[in-house]
Design a protein around this motif. Structure first.
Motif, PDB file in Angstrom:
ATOM      1  N   ALA A 156      -2.308  -2.810 -19.760  1.00  0.00           N
ATOM      2  CA  ALA A 156      -2.719  -1.678 -20.595  1.00  0.00           C
ATOM      3  C   ALA A 156      -1.586  -0.661 -20.707  1.00  0.00           C
ATOM      4  O   ALA A 156      -1.017  -0.254 -19.699  1.00  0.00           O
ATOM      5  N   PRO A 157      -1.257  -0.246 -21.932  1.00  0.00           N
ATOM      6  CA  PRO A 157      -0.100   0.630 -22.099  1.00  0.00           C
ATOM      7  C   PRO A 157      -0.265   2.030 -21.520  1.00  0.00           C
ATOM      8  O   PRO A 157       0.708   2.615 -21.065  1.00  0.00           O
ATOM      9  N   SER A 158      -1.457   2.574 -21.538  1.00  0.00           N
ATOM     10  CA  SER A 158      -1.555   3.963 -21.079  1.00  0.00           C
ATOM     11  C   SER A 158      -1.501   4.068 -19.563  1.00  0.00           C
ATOM     12  O   SER A 158      -0.924   4.990 -19.021  1.00  0.00           O
ATOM     13  N   ASN A 159      -2.079   3.113 -18.851  1.00  0.00           N
ATOM     14  CA  ASN A 159      -2.129   3.260 -17.387  1.00  0.00           C
ATOM     15  C   ASN A 159      -1.339   2.207 -16.626  1.00  0.00           C
ATOM     16  O   ASN A 159      -1.126   2.365 -15.437  1.00  0.00           O
ATOM     17  N   THR A 160      -0.892   1.150 -17.271  1.00  0.00           N
ATOM     18  CA  THR A 160      -0.165   0.063 -16.601  1.00  0.00           C
ATOM     19  C   THR A 160      -0.649  -0.184 -15.166  1.00  0.00           C
ATOM     20  O   THR A 160       0.126  -0.146 -14.214  1.00  0.00           O
ATOM     21  N   GLY A 161      -1.927  -0.424 -15.039  1.00  0.00           N
ATOM     22  CA  GLY A 161      -2.457  -0.829 -13.735  1.00  0.00           C
ATOM     23  C   GLY A 161      -3.015   0.296 -12.889  1.00  0.00           C
ATOM     24  O   GLY A 161      -3.712   0.041 -11.913  1.00  0.00           O
ATOM     25  N   ALA A 162      -2.716   1.523 -13.236  1.00  0.00           N
ATOM     26  CA  ALA A 162      -3.218   2.637 -12.427  1.00  0.00           C
ATOM     27  C   ALA A 162      -4.646   2.978 -12.846  1.00  0.00           C
ATOM     28  O   ALA A 162      -5.064   2.707 -13.969  1.00  0.00           O
ATOM     29  N   LEU A 163      -5.399   3.527 -11.922  1.00  0.00           N
ATOM     30  CA  LEU A 163      -6.723   4.060 -12.226  1.00  0.00           C
ATOM     31  C   LEU A 163      -6.903   5.324 -11.401  1.00  0.00           C
ATOM     32  O   LEU A 163      -6.222   5.536 -10.416  1.00  0.00           O
ATOM     33  N   CYS A 164      -7.844   6.156 -11.823  1.00  0.00           N
ATOM     34  CA  CYS A 164      -8.131   7.337 -11.016  1.00  0.00           C
ATOM     35  C   CYS A 164      -9.401   7.081 -10.212  1.00  0.00           C
ATOM     36  O   CYS A 164     -10.056   6.048 -10.357  1.00  0.00           O
ATOM     37  N   LYS A 165      -9.718   8.032  -9.382  1.00  0.00           N
ATOM     38  CA  LYS A 165     -10.901   7.903  -8.534  1.00  0.00           C
ATOM     39  C   LYS A 165     -12.164   7.669  -9.366  1.00  0.00           C
ATOM     40  O   LYS A 165     -13.019   6.854  -9.005  1.00  0.00           O
ATOM     41  N   VAL A 166     -12.254   8.352 -10.495  1.00  0.00           N
ATOM     42  CA  VAL A 166     -13.444   8.219 -11.337  1.00  0.00           C
ATOM     43  C   VAL A 166     -13.518   6.820 -11.949  1.00  0.00           C
ATOM     44  O   VAL A 166     -14.518   6.123 -11.835  1.00  0.00           O
ATOM     45  N   CYS A 225       0.833  -1.209   0.000  1.00  0.00           N
ATOM     46  CA  CYS A 225       0.000   0.000   0.000  1.00  0.00           C
ATOM     47  C   CYS A 225       0.863   1.253   0.000  1.00  0.00           C
ATOM     48  O   CYS A 225       0.581   2.216  -0.713  1.00  0.00           O
ATOM     49  N   ILE A 226       1.937   1.208   0.797  1.00  0.00           N
ATOM     50  CA  ILE A 226       2.814   2.380   0.872  1.00  0.00           C
ATOM     51  C   ILE A 226       3.493   2.594  -0.471  1.00  0.00           C
ATOM     52  O   ILE A 226       3.577   3.711  -0.984  1.00  0.00           O
ATOM     53  N   ARG A 227       3.930   1.490  -1.052  1.00  0.00           N
ATOM     54  CA  ARG A 227       4.620   1.613  -2.336  1.00  0.00           C
ATOM     55  C   ARG A 227       3.654   2.070  -3.424  1.00  0.00           C
ATOM     56  O   ARG A 227       4.003   2.880  -4.277  1.00  0.00           O
ATOM     57  N   ALA A 228       2.421   1.533  -3.384  1.00  0.00           N
ATOM     58  CA  ALA A 228       1.440   1.940  -4.393  1.00  0.00           C
ATOM     59  C   ALA A 228       1.116   3.415  -4.226  1.00  0.00           C
ATOM     60  O   ALA A 228       1.039   4.169  -5.192  1.00  0.00           O
ATOM     61  N   CYS A 229       0.947   3.829  -2.981  1.00  0.00           N
ATOM     62  CA  CYS A 229       0.598   5.225  -2.703  1.00  0.00           C
ATOM     63  C   CYS A 229       1.731   6.153  -3.135  1.00  0.00           C
ATOM     64  O   CYS A 229       1.501   7.244  -3.624  1.00  0.00           O
ATOM     65  N   HIS A 230       2.962   5.673  -2.995  1.00  0.00           N
ATOM     66  CA  HIS A 230       4.111   6.494  -3.368  1.00  0.00           C
ATOM     67  C   HIS A 230       4.440   6.378  -4.857  1.00  0.00           C
ATOM     68  O   HIS A 230       4.553   7.370  -5.559  1.00  0.00           O
ATOM     69  N   ASP A 231       4.587   5.151  -5.318  1.00  0.00           N
ATOM     70  CA  ASP A 231       5.123   4.963  -6.660  1.00  0.00           C
ATOM     71  C   ASP A 231       4.073   4.991  -7.762  1.00  0.00           C
ATOM     72  O   ASP A 231       4.387   5.303  -8.898  1.00  0.00           O
ATOM     73  N   VAL A 232       2.845   4.623  -7.449  1.00  0.00           N
ATOM     74  CA  VAL A 232       1.820   4.642  -8.493  1.00  0.00           C
ATOM     75  C   VAL A 232       1.075   5.974  -8.452  1.00  0.00           C
ATOM     76  O   VAL A 232       0.987   6.683  -9.435  1.00  0.00           O
ATOM     77  N   GLN A 233       0.574   6.325  -7.265  1.00  0.00           N
ATOM     78  CA  GLN A 233      -0.244   7.526  -7.170  1.00  0.00           C
ATOM     79  C   GLN A 233       0.585   8.765  -6.847  1.00  0.00           C
ATOM     80  O   GLN A 233       0.263   9.852  -7.286  1.00  0.00           O
ATOM     81  N   GLY A 234       1.632   8.587  -6.045  1.00  0.00           N
ATOM     82  CA  GLY A 234       2.424   9.748  -5.650  1.00  0.00           C
ATOM     83  C   GLY A 234       1.737  10.592  -4.599  1.00  0.00           C
ATOM     84  O   GLY A 234       2.013  11.775  -4.465  1.00  0.00           O
ATOM     85  N   ALA A 235       0.820   9.982  -3.847  1.00  0.00           N
ATOM     86  CA  ALA A 235       0.105  10.765  -2.832  1.00  0.00           C
ATOM     87  C   ALA A 235       0.792  10.670  -1.470  1.00  0.00           C
ATOM     88  O   ALA A 235       0.663  11.578  -0.650  1.00  0.00           O
ATOM     89  N   ASP A 236       1.499   9.607  -1.218  1.00  0.00           N
ATOM     90  CA  ASP A 236       2.234   9.428   0.034  1.00  0.00           C
ATOM     91  C   ASP A 236       1.378   9.623   1.281  1.00  0.00           C
ATOM     92  O   ASP A 236       1.715  10.396   2.167  1.00  0.00           O
ATOM     93  N   ILE A 237       0.268   8.924   1.314  1.00  0.00           N
ATOM     94  CA  ILE A 237      -0.616   9.009   2.471  1.00  0.00           C
ATOM     95  C   ILE A 237      -0.228   7.966   3.509  1.00  0.00           C
ATOM     96  O   ILE A 237      -0.157   8.237   4.686  1.00  0.00           O
TER      97      ILE A 237
END
Lengths: 771, 615
Positions: free
Chosen positions: A257-267, A157-169
């Motif tokens: 998926a090439p554009s998001n490689t696993g990431a998604l936004c809130k929407v 979760c920490i890595r996802a928050c940092h490396d995927v989203q960059g929110a560092d919560i």
């Protein structure tokens, strides 16, 4: 790179230098259990479940396969007794501080810890002792369910928050037994600045951070999984939908998926209520004599709609009819819709909601750069060394671009965010320019002024690749920074500093996301954006480009496939006879030459009584940003309103015919995202009741109005359309694979990621700057 | 200043002067690499011994670090507090040496004198009572520290007296003290020839001239004026010097890995995070003759091609830090440090960094993380720091005692150094003896002393004549000896052969009235408290071992617990990420094998033979 040969369980395997033992084992088809490891996250090596035996002469040691580098001549055993015992012990240690309440746990059946415990036949109670008693589900947020008692401290979760989203919560708190995952000061997620992207829950191997939806309603094995493209914004993310009985339960990012490689936004992650709503249309309605809506079959409703449309065209001509599409249709639907309008209804009054924003983007960029869309793939943003972000609240409207920008910043890039508000992305920015709303164009003008007058540009690039630099130079002489300062609300110094900073590191990336909440920009903004990038030698190079992004999920496809008034498919101008002729020849029917109306003009025309029939597909006219009264009055004036949508909107109340459509994840077809990537959509579930995909409904109408114009299926529609779209010519519907190519498409079917620069002659063009 | 609405941790209304001071602290460290720990340490001082939530939020905003991250750091190091604390923080040492000599009694006395429990603050805001891992003053156990000042050999009367004085405002200034613990026996014959303790106790540690008068910085002069780095490395290699931190890795070899590497920057770090329970040797050098360490560090920097050195001193060693800072200042003034040392082209500077209460930071990669301003989680190896260390640059990390050997080796030559000690372990060693002996002590001797000699000759024999029962060798991380091992020669190889270790050179001696279950439980408490929590085997394993030992001590043990503990400790050792989890197997196995009857008495007979455990 050197090749290394090692032995895993007696089997020889060759890998590139730098590969880990785990990589080698995967190649050899040897299973090594993992828990904290995730192929799309940086390595952590926290759980140690992946230990394997590194056998040396006369002795051996256990090493963590996920991080330990493979070495020449290594002898690895993955299932020796020593390894088996260690894995078991580690799993039993984890279970000794875990609720082990799999009976009532949401993750059951989809839990990596459970799978490992099962596979290695461990005892849950091997080590008695104190277990953590964290509060369960104490965070009041509407999306995520937190139960840290289940946490195995893999820190994904920490890595996802940092490396995927960059929110560092999320962060590691305390140490030893007291260690836990928490927000700063145990703040509720909302207060801690959580962006609710859901990545932490997506990556959680257990149910410590899980999704709320579907909880205690269905088990993991009851869910159907399907992968398609999310069309809620122009990023074109691959998304995996978990569905149950015709409803979306959870959404996950598609790692392939090439554009998001696993990431998604809130929407993309959480906005699916429009599919699950009880207001979904499951049957067609036709207004009867008394003015009430009576349910009927789709075919009967199509008959009615077709007859009435024909009648109005017959009586008042094509100019009296308008067709308006939403932003989440497929290419085939857009193509068919404009074919319906132009070929059957004899009008160019066809538009999609994103059209007015896409038009200047196309016209501005095609005149400057040679093609009218984003210059690079989204991934390239992460390679930039400096970034200028304008327009939309990027993190909300064009999230993947924002995530890539954050990644660039993590890698040392400088970012300037120019937005009237302190949007979330500003916290990652070196500078925030609080500009006046709508003054992006002026700001770009200011940047050009500073960079040209201080000679901060890449003279060699300009010389080699561009024309008419003098035109820009001359136009800038007439513009003063004082004017720019006045328009943007910034000081002259702030503009200078920002421009210098932006020009100080290359390659640079300009990010401009259009926003429906703002007036469409004019093409001059795009031309100046292109000019800025040309000056900095940052067009079409890795990490250097212009991310010009539209306002809707398939805005690019709608434009490419001609669902707007000014251009036919393939950007063939309606006003050019030759262009019309090409299309007419293909269709076998005359394409009208009169200019069409954009959708804002259509509403004006209705008000004036000139437009009498409107066919609305996949959009609620009340959500277009027009005054509600105006829409009400317009819709009431229409002689014919055909509303086609997946749920019952307010507009349906005014409709004469209501056709039950489908949501994008219920459709097969293709779409083009902002990086020009032509991607395939595959329905993850069927439309509800009698509802049908928009393609089938439009096809039904077309078949009734001019049967010979209707293609047999989506493939035929696509393959026909690309005959008109030069940049997609070689594409075939059936040949589109998992990873779609970016247009322009080469003869061999491969795509073009970046705007190519000609070595022989300058292909880029400057225009005069306009304040 | 931002003040989030719903912090569960307390905030503080700052006075204008506190705001001013904090602003100054932030400005001092702004933009500096890895300055986070010093910044938080100083901010905590300004705020009155704690870190209010609003201050952390302010710092996070100012230096552009995520608040979550700061919170993670503040909760990792025990010397940071997110709760208000008193003006004086009393840290009672609960390490094994203090434990067997009555830390519980000390605590009891403090509880009654102050009227508070551990973790609480007196209503007058004067005192906060805390427990601490080893304070590094085992020669004066039982001990406590009030802010920077150590008080040892505690009795109830002494405690009452000290608290009374502090209440009256008679606060001791630690900088005026000769040292924190005991004194070096300068009257001993063996210490007349001392090279590590030379001058310690005699010279003024804050006066560089005193060090120069005993030959200080001559080795540095010899090195920079007449030797190539390769020659220095060869000399140290030839001397057979092995790392004195505990692992005993050959120092010259370590240097030789890093010397040939081409890198924009290289670093040499002195590991002065003397946290190994029972160990107090480095403190004597830093407090008594800091220049010797500084000289050794500069030579190490020259040898590997580094221009920057760090001395990472554990946060509890305030006096050491004070003296080192003075020493560095003076050395800089005299041209031994800084640009173009002694007129040569060699430049080198040293920064003193403070730890903040984390044993694991003694692990070299955790120490590097800590200097970088992170939580002290040991890194995954390979790569080793010699190749990729501080800020990803090649970095050599050496213990204080190791570096203190270097000037003498350079000055007198490798052959001379090899004339001391044994073939396996050449040179001299700082031995420490603590626990149940009459004179807990530091002794410098050629390697090869026997344990019996150490106890009888230097420790003054068993305390009060109560017979010897066992000894934990090398620090808290290693095996136990019983009476049959007393004649073991204390060098690296011989100790290991007998299931013990030379380790840091400390020997914790325990008499017949000590319960092995109780002591091992105490040690295990330490390990589970200090485990960084990074990897599963250590985080869970240390805790399970501690809980099992607690059960045994309470009479709830099972016979199967004994093999289970050995198996678990073995797996921890084999699978964990760093050496911390590799330790328990040594003392778990040796005590269960060598003192099994006592374990069984707790488990089977439900009794503690010496009456210590609450069975």
């Amino acid at each position: 790179m050197a090749t290394i040969t090692l032995k895993i369980n007696g089997q020889e395997v060759q890998v590139e230098e730098g590969a880990t033992i785990l990589d080698a084992a995967k190649k050899a088809g040897v299973y090594i259990p993992t828990l904290c490891y995730h192929p799309y996250l940086p390595l952590e090596e926290a759980c140690r479940i992946c230990v394997v035996e590194d056998v040396r002469r006369g002795w051996s040691t256990l090493v963590a396969a996920c991080v330990f580098p493979a070495r020449q001549g290594m002898v690895i055993e993955t299932d020796s007794e020593k390894v088996q015992e260690s894995r078991k012990t580690i799993l039993e240690l984890l279970l000794s501080d875990h609720p082990n309440a799999c009976m009532t746990c949401q993750a059951t059946g989809d839990c990596e810890l459970q799978d490992l415990a099962y596979r290695f036949r461990v005892k849950a109670d091997a080590y008695p002792g104190e277990r953590h008693k964290h509060p369960v589900d104490s965070d009041p947020n509407p999306y995520l369910h937190i139960d840290m008692n289940k946490c195995v401290l893999c820190r994904r979760c920490i890595r996802a928050c940092h490396d995927v989203q960059g929110a560092d919560i999320w962060t590691k708190v305390g140490r030893g037994f007291e260690q836990r995952i928490s927000t700063a000061f145990e703040l509720p997620l909302q207060e801690a600045g959580c962006e609710f992207c859901g990545h932490c829950a997506d990556f959680c191997p257990v149910d410590a951070i899980g999704f709320r939806s579907g909880r205690y309603e269905m088990r993991a094995w009851q869910l159907q999984k399907g992968t398609t493209i999310c069309l809620q914004c122009p990023m074109g993310c691959g998304a995996v939908y978990d569905t149950y009985k015709g409803k979306v339960v959870t959404v996950h990012g598609d790692f392939k998926a090439p554009s998001n490689t696993g990431a998604l936004c809130k929407v993309g992650r959480f906005n699916y209520n429009f599919v699950n709503t009880p207001d979904r249309l499951q049957t067609a309605y036709v207004r009867d004599g008394s003015g009430d809506h009576a349910p009927t079959t789709v075919d009967a409703a199509l008959d009615t709609a077709a007859a009435k449309l024909a009648e109005i065209v017959e009586k008042h001509g094509g100019a009296a009819v308008g067709v308006l599409a939403g932003g989440m249709l497929t290419n085939e639907e857009y193509y068919l819709l404009q074919k319906l309008a132009r070929g059957a209804l004899k009008t160019n009054n066809v538009d999609n909601v994103a059209g007015p924003w896409q038009l200047p983007l196309y016209e501005g960029l095609s005149s400057s750069l040679g093609w009218g869309a984003m210059t690079n793939p989204l991934d390239d943003i992460a390679l930039a060394k400096s970034l200028l972000v304008l327009g939309s609240n990027t993190l909300e409207k064009h999230a993947i671009a924002a995530l890539r920008a954050r990644k660039a910043v993590r890698n040392g890039a400088v970012m300037i965010v120019a937005h009237p508000d302190r949007v979330a992305l500003t916290k990652n920015a070196e500078k925030h320019l609080a500009i006046q709303p709508g003054s992006e164009s002026s700001l770009l003008c200011g940047f050009l002024k500073v960079i040209v007058s201080e000679k901060l540009f890449d003279a060699a690039f300009v010389e080699k690749h561009t024309q008419e630099f003098d035109k820009l130079e001359r136009s800038l002489e007439k513009i003063t920074l004082k004017d720019v300062a006045e328009r943007t609300g910034l000081t002259e110094e702030a503009i200078q500093d920002a421009a210098r900073l932006y020009a100080s590191k290359r390659p640079s990336f300009l990010i401009y996301g259009a926003d429906m909440a703002q007036e469409p920009a004019n093409e001059s903004l795009y031309r100046m954006g292109a000019a800025l990038q040309m000056l900095l030698g940052s067009v079409g190079v890795p990490g250097g480009g212009f991310a010009a992004m539209g306002v809707s999920g398939n805005a690019q496809g709608a434009a490419d496939f001609g669902a707007w008034p000014k251009y036919l498919p393939g950007y063939r101008s309606v006003s050019q006879a030759a262009a019309r002729k090409t299309v007419s020849n293909l269709w076998g029917v005359e394409v009208p030459g009169e200019g069409g109306l954009s959708w804002p003009q259509m509403f004006e025309a209705i008000e004036k009584g000139e437009l009498k029939a409107l066919y609305v597909v996949g959009v609620n006219p009340f959500e277009l940003g027009l005054p509600e009264r105006a829409v009400e009055s317009a819709l009431a004036k229409l002689q014919l309103l055909v509303v086609q949508d997946c749920s019952k909107t307010k507009a349906a109340d005014y409709a004469h015919v209501v056709l039950p459509g489908a949501a994008f994840m219920e459709k097969d077809g293709t779409a083009v995202n902002c990086e020009r990537r032509v991607q395939k959509l595959t329905a993850v579930m069927a439309p509800l009741g009698d509802a049908r995909a928009d393609f089938d409904l439009i096809q039904g109408l077309l078949g009734r109005l001019k049967a010979d114009l209707a293609p047999a299926d989506r493939a035929q529609a696509f393959d026909e359309a690309v005959q008109l779209i030069k940049d997609m010519g070689p594409l075939r519907y059936a040949a589109l694979g998992e990873k779609g190519p970016c247009w322009p498409i080469r003869e061999d079917g491969s795509g073009t990621d970046r705007l190519p620069l000609s070595e022989d002659k300058p292909s880029l063009k400057f225009f005069a700057a306009r304040l | 200043m931002r003040r989030p609405a719903v912090f569960q941790n307390p905030s503080k209304d700052l006075s204008p002067s506190e705001v001013e001071q904090l602003r100054h602290v932030i400005e001092t460290h702004r933009g500096k690499k890895g300055a986070l720990l010093p910044l938080l340490t100083e901010a905590q001082q300004v705020c009155g011994n704690w870190l209010p939530a609003n201050v952390l939020a302010w710092i996070a905003d100012e230096i552009d670090v995520h608040l979550s991250y700061l919170y993670g750091i503040a909760t990792f190091y025990t010397m940071f507090s997110l709760e208000p604390r008193g003006r004086f923080i009393i840290r009672v040492c609960e390490s094994p040496a203090c434990h067997i000599l009555g830390s519980e009694t000390v605590l009891e006395a403090l509880r009654s004198v102050l009227g508070i429990q551990e973790g609480q603050t007196t209503p007058d805001g004067l005192f906060t009572l805390e427990l601490s891992s080893c304070l590094g003053v085992c020669e004066v156990a039982p001990a406590m520290q009030i802010n920077e000042v150590v008080f040892g050999n505690l009795t109830r009367e002494k405690i009452e007296d000290v608290i009374e004085r502090y209440r009256r405002g008679e606060v001791t200034d630690y900088r005026t003290l000769p040292g924190s613990g005991g004194r070096v026996r300068t009257d001993w014959e063996i210490h007349r020839r001392a090279l590590l303790l030379q001058g310690v106790g005699d010279i003024d540690p804050e006066n560089i001239d005193d060090y120069l008068a005993i030959g200080g910085y001559e080795a540095l002069r010899k090195v920079v004026l007449g030797m190539t780095p390769e020659e220095v490395v060869e000399e140290v290699k030839a001397s057979g010097l092995r790392g004195r931190g505990g692992a005993g890795f050959p120092t010259g070899m370590k240097w030789s890995f890093t010397l040939p590497l081409k890198a924009p920057e290289k670093y040499v770090i002195c590991n002065a995070d003397e946290g190994e329970p029972g160990t107090f040797k480095d403190r004597y050098i830093m407090e008594g003759n800091p220049h010797r360490l500084v000289e050794g560090l500069i030579i190490a920097g020259y040898a590997i091609g580094a221009n920057k050195g760090f001395i990472y001193v554990r946060g509890e060693y305030a006096l050491s830090m004070h003296r080192l800072r003075r020493a560095v200042e003076q050395a800089r003034q005299r041209g031994f440090l800084g640009e173009r040392i002694l007129g040569t082209s060699f430049s080198f500077d040293v920064e003193i960094r403070s730890g903040a209460g984390a044993y694991v930071c003694g692990e070299e990669t955790a120490l590097i993380e800590s200097i970088e301003g992170l939580r002290g989680n040991p890194r995954v190896k390979p790569p080793f720091p010699g190749v990729r260390g501080l800020w990803a640059m090649p970095t050599v990390v050496n213990n204080v005692e190791t570096l203190a050997n270097v000037p003498a080796i350079i000055k007198n030559g490798a052959a001379w150094y090899r004339s001391f000690g044994t073939e396996d372990s050449p040179g001299v060693k700082l031995y420490q003896i603590c626990g149940h002996v009459n004179h807990p002590q530091i002794v410098e001797a050629p390697l090869g002393l026997t344990l019996r000699e150490l106890i009888e000759v230097y420790g003054g024999g068993m305390k009060d004549g109560i017979p010897f029962k066992m000894c934990q060798t090398g620090g808290a991380s290693f095996g136990f000896f019983t009476a049959e091992h007393l004649d073991t020669v204390m060098d690296y190889a011989s100790m290991q052969k007998k299931g013990g270790a030379l380790g840091s050179g400390t020997m914790l001696v325990m008499n017949e009235r000590t319960c092995v279950v109780d002591v091992v439980r105490n040690i295990m408490h330490f390990f589970q408290h200090e485990s960084c929590g990074f990897c599963t085997p250590c985080r869970r394993g240390t805790r399970v071992l501690y809980e099992t030992l607690s059960r045994i001590a309470q009479g709830d043990g099972r016979e199967s617990d004994l093999p289970m503990m050995i198996d678990l400790a073995q797996t921890m050792s084999a699978t964990a990420n760093c050496a911390l989890a590799m330790s328990p197997i040594f003392f778990v196995r040796t005590t269960i094998e060598r003192l099994k009857d006592e374990y069984l008495a707790h488990i089977v007979d439900k009794t503690c033979p010496v009456g210590v455990c609450p069975v």
